[in-house]
Design an enzyme around this catalytic site. Structure first.
Site, PDB file in Angstrom:
ATOM      1  N   LYS A  12       0.969  -1.218   0.038  1.00 55.74           N
ATOM      2  CA  LYS A  12       0.121  -0.272  -0.104  1.00 55.74           C
ATOM      3  C   LYS A  12       0.971   1.345   0.143  1.00 55.74           C
ATOM      4  O   LYS A  12       0.716   2.115  -0.837  1.00 55.74           O
ATOM      5  CB  LYS A  12      -0.805  -0.085   1.285  1.00 55.74           C
ATOM      6  CG  LYS A  12      -2.137  -0.868   1.029  1.00 55.74           C
ATOM      7  CD  LYS A  12      -2.810  -0.983   2.306  1.00 55.74           C
ATOM      8  CE  LYS A  12      -3.905  -2.314   2.166  1.00 55.74           C
ATOM      9  NZ  LYS A  12      -4.511  -2.822   3.493  1.00 55.74           N
ATOM     10  N   GLN A  28      -5.301  -1.204   9.407  1.00 55.84           N
ATOM     11  CA  GLN A  28      -5.191  -2.598   8.885  1.00 55.84           C
ATOM     12  C   GLN A  28      -5.720  -3.520   9.784  1.00 55.84           C
ATOM     13  O   GLN A  28      -5.517  -3.735  11.156  1.00 55.84           O
ATOM     14  CB  GLN A  28      -3.690  -3.039   8.700  1.00 55.84           C
ATOM     15  CG  GLN A  28      -3.244  -4.367   8.051  1.00 55.84           C
ATOM     16  CD  GLN A  28      -3.828  -4.350   6.461  1.00 55.84           C
ATOM     17  OE1 GLN A  28      -3.683  -3.337   5.878  1.00 55.84           O
ATOM     18  NE2 GLN A  28      -4.349  -5.757   6.312  1.00 55.84           N
ATOM     19  N   ASP A  70     -11.427   2.758   3.513  1.00 58.46           N
ATOM     20  CA  ASP A  70     -12.056   1.282   3.350  1.00 58.46           C
ATOM     21  C   ASP A  70     -13.580   1.127   3.071  1.00 58.46           C
ATOM     22  O   ASP A  70     -14.037   0.199   2.664  1.00 58.46           O
ATOM     23  CB  ASP A  70     -11.582   0.572   4.634  1.00 58.46           C
ATOM     24  CG  ASP A  70     -10.439  -0.447   4.595  1.00 58.46           C
ATOM     25  OD1 ASP A  70     -10.049  -0.603   3.394  1.00 58.46           O
ATOM     26  OD2 ASP A  70      -9.732  -0.610   5.557  1.00 58.46           O
TER      27      ASP A  70
END
Ligand code: NDP
Length: 298
Positions: free
Chosen positions: A55, A99, A122
């Protein structure tokens, strides 16, 4: 029947990244804005470390500001919540991603709820879930959005098609179903308690498999000419590659499915690469919305 056409996720992701990079350059040139993504990693889960590294690399390669905050596995929940509060208030941070999975002492739902919904790249915050299901503008979860983009590129119009989503997680199955419904598909959501699963699958023009069960869907469950999107990422033993070796497979038996379907995503190289590309896309869109700018076509 000829073999299914393979949907190339790597090439697709590359095209998304090119559009992101162009949008970032325009934002910089016209408004002096550099979209910024902060990823928070708690602990040392090896798979998470790989994702987070990728990422970071891809965010920087697109010309964006990339920041990774690594916290000790024993970090108390309140410390993480305090950090999120600081990031929420930081104007240079347009996207925040914590995460998952998190260590046991930290409540995932509480952490997701603490993120400013407009920075929740997200798309997991309940506000964004509500926005998605009601058709409002929202950051859309990256994996299902990638599946939808690939379906539209492959099939064009999705209206009226019968779609079966196998799996009902908050991360993949449920948002995938909302996106297909918004495209006017007739959507069935199947799960571990679904009766006659094979029959239900065989009715589908579009089959999305997101169960996390290696090669669970046999070719006989697929309607001839269907489009199959395999979200699953499962590691299995591969003695043919040598002792102790493993390989990645999806939730679909690829070799069998390829003989029946018209289009199929492989694993690896299908849905996987598109997820991070969409995270970059969501961050650029979040930056535009936070600055009151028009959202570019990405
Ligand atoms: P979850 O474990 O959260 O959800 C799995 C779903 O599958 C559940 O709804 C479960 O049903 C259902 N299920 C499990 N076993 C069966 C079965 N035997 N028959 C029918 N349904 C079943 O998984 P995720 O949605 O998070 O992930 C699914 C897969 O996608 C995983 O392999 C994951 O690694 C992969 N993934 C890939 C991503 C990417 O490409 N970037 C991103 C996210 C996930 P029930 O609800 O009844 O328990």
């Amino acid at each position: 029947m000829s073999e299914a056409e393979i949907i190339d996720g790597k090439a697709f992701a590359q095209r998304v990244r090119e559009r992101v990079t162009a949008a970032v350059a325009t934002l910089k040139a016209d408004h002096n804005i550099v979209p910024g993504l902060t990823v928070v990693l708690v602990g040392e889960d090896p798979a998470s470390q790989v994702y987070v590294r990728n990422k970071g690399k891809q965010t920087a390669a697109a010309g964006m500001e990339s920041n990774t905050i690594r916290l000790d596995a024993a970090t108390p929940e309140q410390d993480l919540l305090d950090l999120i509060k600081t990031l929420n208030g930081d104007d240079a941070v347009h996207g925040i991603l914590v995460q998952l999975p998190l260590p046991d002492q930290i409540d995932e739902a509480k952490v997701i709820a603490a993120i400013d919904p407009d920075k929740d790249v997200d798309g997991f915050h309940v506000v964004n879930v509500g926005r998605l299901w009601t058709g409002a503008e929202a950051p859309v979860p990256c994996t299902p959005y990638g599946c939808l983009q690939m379906l539209k590129e492959t099939l064009g119009e999705l209206k009226g098609k019968r779609a079966l989503v196998l799996g009902r997680s908050n991360i993949v199955g449920k948002p995938m179903s909302a996106l297909l419904l918004a495209e006017h598909c007739t959507v069935t959501i199947a799960h571990s308690r679904t009766v006659d699963l094979g029959e239900r699958c065989r009715e589908a023009d579009i089959l999305i498999a997101a169960v996390g069960q290696p090669q669970m869907v046999p070719g006989s469950w697929i309607k001839p000419g269907a489009t199959v999107i395999d979200v699953g990422i499962n590691r299995i033993d591969a003695p043919e590659k040598g002792e102790g070796k493993t390989r990645l497979v999806g939730d679909v038996n690829f070799e069998e499915a390829q003989q029946v379907a018209a289009h199929i995503t492989p694993v690896p190289g299908g849905v996987g690469p598109v997820t991070i590309a969409n995270l970059l896309r969501n961050t650029v869109i979040a930056a535009c919305r936070q600055k009151g700018l028009d959202v570019p076509e990405i």
